[in-house]
Motif scaffolding. Structure first.
Motif, PDB file in Angstrom:
ATOM      1  N   VAL A 199      43.146  35.117  42.787  1.00  0.00           N
ATOM      2  CA  VAL A 199      41.700  35.081  43.055  1.00  0.00           C
ATOM      3  C   VAL A 199      41.126  33.737  42.631  1.00  0.00           C
ATOM      4  O   VAL A 199      40.313  33.135  43.346  1.00  0.00           O
ATOM      5  CB  VAL A 199      40.981  36.236  42.308  1.00  0.00           C
ATOM      6  CG1 VAL A 199      39.462  36.088  42.430  1.00  0.00           C
ATOM      7  CG2 VAL A 199      41.412  37.579  42.875  1.00  0.00           C
ATOM      8  N   GLN A 200      41.562  33.234  41.469  1.00  0.00           N
ATOM      9  CA  GLN A 200      41.069  31.936  41.000  1.00  0.00           C
ATOM     10  C   GLN A 200      41.452  30.820  41.975  1.00  0.00           C
ATOM     11  O   GLN A 200      40.640  29.934  42.274  1.00  0.00           O
ATOM     12  CB  GLN A 200      41.635  31.626  39.617  1.00  0.00           C
ATOM     13  CG  GLN A 200      41.077  30.329  39.020  1.00  0.00           C
ATOM     14  CD  GLN A 200      41.735  29.951  37.716  1.00  0.00           C
ATOM     15  OE1 GLN A 200      42.894  30.277  37.486  1.00  0.00           O
ATOM     16  NE2 GLN A 200      41.000  29.265  36.854  1.00  0.00           N
ATOM     17  N   TYR A 241      31.234  42.512  37.477  1.00  0.00           N
ATOM     18  CA  TYR A 241      32.444  43.117  38.045  1.00  0.00           C
ATOM     19  C   TYR A 241      32.727  44.482  37.422  1.00  0.00           C
ATOM     20  O   TYR A 241      33.039  45.451  38.132  1.00  0.00           O
ATOM     21  CB  TYR A 241      33.649  42.200  37.830  1.00  0.00           C
ATOM     22  CG  TYR A 241      34.941  42.838  38.282  1.00  0.00           C
ATOM     23  CD1 TYR A 241      35.244  42.961  39.634  1.00  0.00           C
ATOM     24  CD2 TYR A 241      35.853  43.349  37.358  1.00  0.00           C
ATOM     25  CE1 TYR A 241      36.401  43.568  40.063  1.00  0.00           C
ATOM     26  CE2 TYR A 241      37.021  43.963  37.778  1.00  0.00           C
ATOM     27  CZ  TYR A 241      37.290  44.068  39.124  1.00  0.00           C
ATOM     28  OH  TYR A 241      38.442  44.678  39.548  1.00  0.00           O
ATOM     29  N   ASN A 249      28.492  38.220  46.894  1.00  0.00           N
ATOM     30  CA  ASN A 249      28.207  36.912  47.490  1.00  0.00           C
ATOM     31  C   ASN A 249      26.719  36.561  47.394  1.00  0.00           C
ATOM     32  O   ASN A 249      26.354  35.377  47.286  1.00  0.00           O
ATOM     33  CB  ASN A 249      28.638  36.903  48.967  1.00  0.00           C
ATOM     34  CG  ASN A 249      30.139  36.692  49.108  1.00  0.00           C
ATOM     35  OD1 ASN A 249      30.814  36.188  48.202  1.00  0.00           O
ATOM     36  ND2 ASN A 249      30.699  37.090  50.241  1.00  0.00           N
ATOM     37  N   THR A 277      29.838  37.057  35.300  1.00  0.00           N
ATOM     38  CA  THR A 277      30.621  37.588  36.423  1.00  0.00           C
ATOM     39  C   THR A 277      31.443  38.793  35.984  1.00  0.00           C
ATOM     40  O   THR A 277      31.572  39.780  36.724  1.00  0.00           O
ATOM     41  CB  THR A 277      31.550  36.499  36.986  1.00  0.00           C
ATOM     42  OG1 THR A 277      30.768  35.371  37.387  1.00  0.00           O
ATOM     43  CG2 THR A 277      32.341  37.013  38.179  1.00  0.00           C
ATOM     44  N   PHE A 308      36.143  33.337  34.968  1.00  0.00           N
ATOM     45  CA  PHE A 308      34.875  33.310  35.692  1.00  0.00           C
ATOM     46  C   PHE A 308      33.631  33.453  34.814  1.00  0.00           C
ATOM     47  O   PHE A 308      32.516  33.433  35.330  1.00  0.00           O
ATOM     48  CB  PHE A 308      34.864  34.416  36.763  1.00  0.00           C
ATOM     49  CG  PHE A 308      35.997  34.312  37.742  1.00  0.00           C
ATOM     50  CD1 PHE A 308      36.078  33.254  38.636  1.00  0.00           C
ATOM     51  CD2 PHE A 308      37.004  35.268  37.752  1.00  0.00           C
ATOM     52  CE1 PHE A 308      37.125  33.160  39.534  1.00  0.00           C
ATOM     53  CE2 PHE A 308      38.062  35.180  38.645  1.00  0.00           C
ATOM     54  CZ  PHE A 308      38.128  34.130  39.535  1.00  0.00           C
ATOM     55  N   LEU A 334      33.113  33.794  45.935  1.00  0.00           N
ATOM     56  CA  LEU A 334      33.603  34.659  44.869  1.00  0.00           C
ATOM     57  C   LEU A 334      33.569  36.130  45.277  1.00  0.00           C
ATOM     58  O   LEU A 334      34.494  36.896  44.981  1.00  0.00           O
ATOM     59  CB  LEU A 334      32.777  34.440  43.596  1.00  0.00           C
ATOM     60  CG  LEU A 334      33.231  35.188  42.345  1.00  0.00           C
ATOM     61  CD1 LEU A 334      34.691  34.880  42.019  1.00  0.00           C
ATOM     62  CD2 LEU A 334      32.340  34.826  41.150  1.00  0.00           C
ATOM     63  N   ALA A 345      36.476  36.866  47.476  1.00  0.00           N
ATOM     64  CA  ALA A 345      37.713  36.872  46.694  1.00  0.00           C
ATOM     65  C   ALA A 345      37.828  38.146  45.851  1.00  0.00           C
ATOM     66  O   ALA A 345      38.910  38.715  45.714  1.00  0.00           O
ATOM     67  CB  ALA A 345      37.773  35.643  45.795  1.00  0.00           C
ATOM     68  N   ILE A 346      36.700  38.600  45.292  1.00  0.00           N
ATOM     69  CA  ILE A 346      36.715  39.819  44.478  1.00  0.00           C
ATOM     70  C   ILE A 346      36.956  41.047  45.357  1.00  0.00           C
ATOM     71  O   ILE A 346      37.654  41.986  44.954  1.00  0.00           O
ATOM     72  CB  ILE A 346      35.402  39.954  43.679  1.00  0.00           C
ATOM     73  CG1 ILE A 346      35.362  38.881  42.581  1.00  0.00           C
ATOM     74  CG2 ILE A 346      35.285  41.338  43.052  1.00  0.00           C
ATOM     75  CD1 ILE A 346      34.079  38.869  41.786  1.00  0.00           C
ATOM     76  N   VAL A 379      39.176  31.007  45.014  1.00  0.00           N
ATOM     77  CA  VAL A 379      37.829  30.495  44.705  1.00  0.00           C
ATOM     78  C   VAL A 379      37.852  28.975  44.606  1.00  0.00           C
ATOM     79  O   VAL A 379      36.946  28.286  45.099  1.00  0.00           O
ATOM     80  CB  VAL A 379      37.300  31.123  43.398  1.00  0.00           C
ATOM     81  CG1 VAL A 379      35.992  30.457  42.969  1.00  0.00           C
ATOM     82  CG2 VAL A 379      37.085  32.624  43.577  1.00  0.00           C
ATOM     83  N   ASP A 380      38.894  28.421  43.974  1.00  0.00           N
ATOM     84  CA  ASP A 380      39.019  26.964  43.850  1.00  0.00           C
ATOM     85  C   ASP A 380      39.131  26.290  45.215  1.00  0.00           C
ATOM     86  O   ASP A 380      38.750  25.120  45.379  1.00  0.00           O
ATOM     87  CB  ASP A 380      40.243  26.603  43.002  1.00  0.00           C
ATOM     88  CG  ASP A 380      40.049  26.938  41.527  1.00  0.00           C
ATOM     89  OD1 ASP A 380      38.874  27.136  41.118  1.00  0.00           O
ATOM     90  OD2 ASP A 380      41.056  27.028  40.800  1.00  0.00           O
TER      91      ASP A 380
END
Length: 325
Positions: A263-264, A140, A322, A136, A132, A273, A276-277, A267-268
């Motif tokens: 998580v990736q 995080y 977000n 990011t 990311f 994001l 997802a986080i 997001v894809d």
């Protein structure tokens, strides 16, 4: 560090039992064998080490220092930063949590460590940068440390010491009694070892059943719940996607490096994001196996309060992510 354990688990499940990779039962069993072995090794090492530390630890002096000196929240931040450099999953952090409580460290400060330790570590940071980007990752890491710090402060203000289990309270009494004995007799390290060993065995016997049940639950969830189950509840059009993602994450169990590839994928597939986080934080920072292990130390009311405060902080973090990202 534990690759040899994973190799043993793979050999037993795929070669000895001849189960196929990707099969639900195989994945659940592999997870159970690997995590049980790893956590039991960590439990023994950490509890024994903390037993040695606590035998020399000036419990009364620490309590007096913390009660007489205002550190303006620095102690919570320091506990969170210590959590960053200890690469444990949520269940593996519990023995250190017990050691902190035995050492007279305030409950809120120990919570700061317990929250941050599974969320942020060097491996997760390395993966985060690759997946990311640096911006990011920095956000995080800062949010993970702040999450532990702020949650610890809130939990300390609630004065929850009375909600520790009788077993945990007995551990505290024994810690003070043993240290008084060590100091009164000026015992050498060799003389202290038998007392330390008895305490280590007692703690292990007390928590191992909870570890096994907790990891078994985690293994079943890991092997049988499909990733796609969660995606339909976390899309960007759902205003409540962040709390839903956080709550859905709690039954799952993984470490930060294990959940990041998921998580990736999320997001894809268009999931924001921040959502997802929040999902990742819920998986890593809160889990049913962790709750099972904490049940030996905390009453159900204390576990509910702990999970509730951390869940609320994760949800707020998710919405902020977000907006920022």
């Amino acid at each position: 560090m534990f690759d040899w354990v994973q190799n043993i688990a793979n050999w037993f499940v795929y070669d000895v039992l001849n189960l196929s990779k990707g099969q639900h039962l195989a994945e659940a069993l592999n997870f159970f064998i690997y995590d049980t072995t790893k956590i039991l090794i960590l439990l023994f090492i950490v509890i024994f080490f903390m037993g040695i530390v606590n035998s020399y630890f000036p419990i009364d002096k620490v309590k007096n220092y913390l009660s007489r000196n205002k550190l303006f929240g620095l102690e919570y931040l320091m506990a969170s930063l210590f959590g960053v450099v200890t690469p444990f999953c949520s269940c593996s952090s519990v023995p250190l949590f017990i050691g902190f409580v035995k050492g007279g460290i305030p409950l809120g400060v120990t919570f700061s460590f317990l929250i941050t330790s599974p969320l942020v570590n060097e491996v997760a940071m390395g993966l985060f940068i690759g997946l990311f980007g640096i911006k990011t990752t920095i956000i995080y890491v800062i949010s993970g440390v702040l999450l532990g710090t702020i949650s610890g402060v809130i939990l300390q203000k609630l004065k929850l010491e009375g909600y520790l289990t009788p077993w945990a309270k007995e551990i505290l009494v024994n810690a003070q009694r043993d240290q008084d004995l060590f100091q009164a007799e000026n015992q050498t390290f060799k003389q202290r070892l038998p007392i330390i060993w008895v305490e280590v065995v007692k703690i292990l016997k007390g928590i191992i059943p909870y570890v096994l049940v907790g990891i078994a639950i985690g293994g079943l969830i890991h092997g049988y719940i499909p990733e796609g189950f969660f995606e339909k509840y976390m899309n960007k059009d759902n205003l409540f996607a962040v709390p839903v993602a956080t709550i859905l994450a709690v039954p799952m169990y993984s470490n930060a490096s294990g959940i990041l590839p998921i998580v990736q994928v999320l997001v894809d597939k268009g999931i924001p994001l921040g959502t997802a986080i929040a999902f990742m934080m819920g998986v890593v920072g809160l889990s049913l196996p962790e709750a099972m292990l904490l049940k030996k130390v905390m009453t159900l009311k204390l576990i509910a309060i702990f999970f509730g405060v951390v869940t609320l902080c994760i949800i707020i973090s998710g919405y902020l992510f977000n907006v920022i990202l």
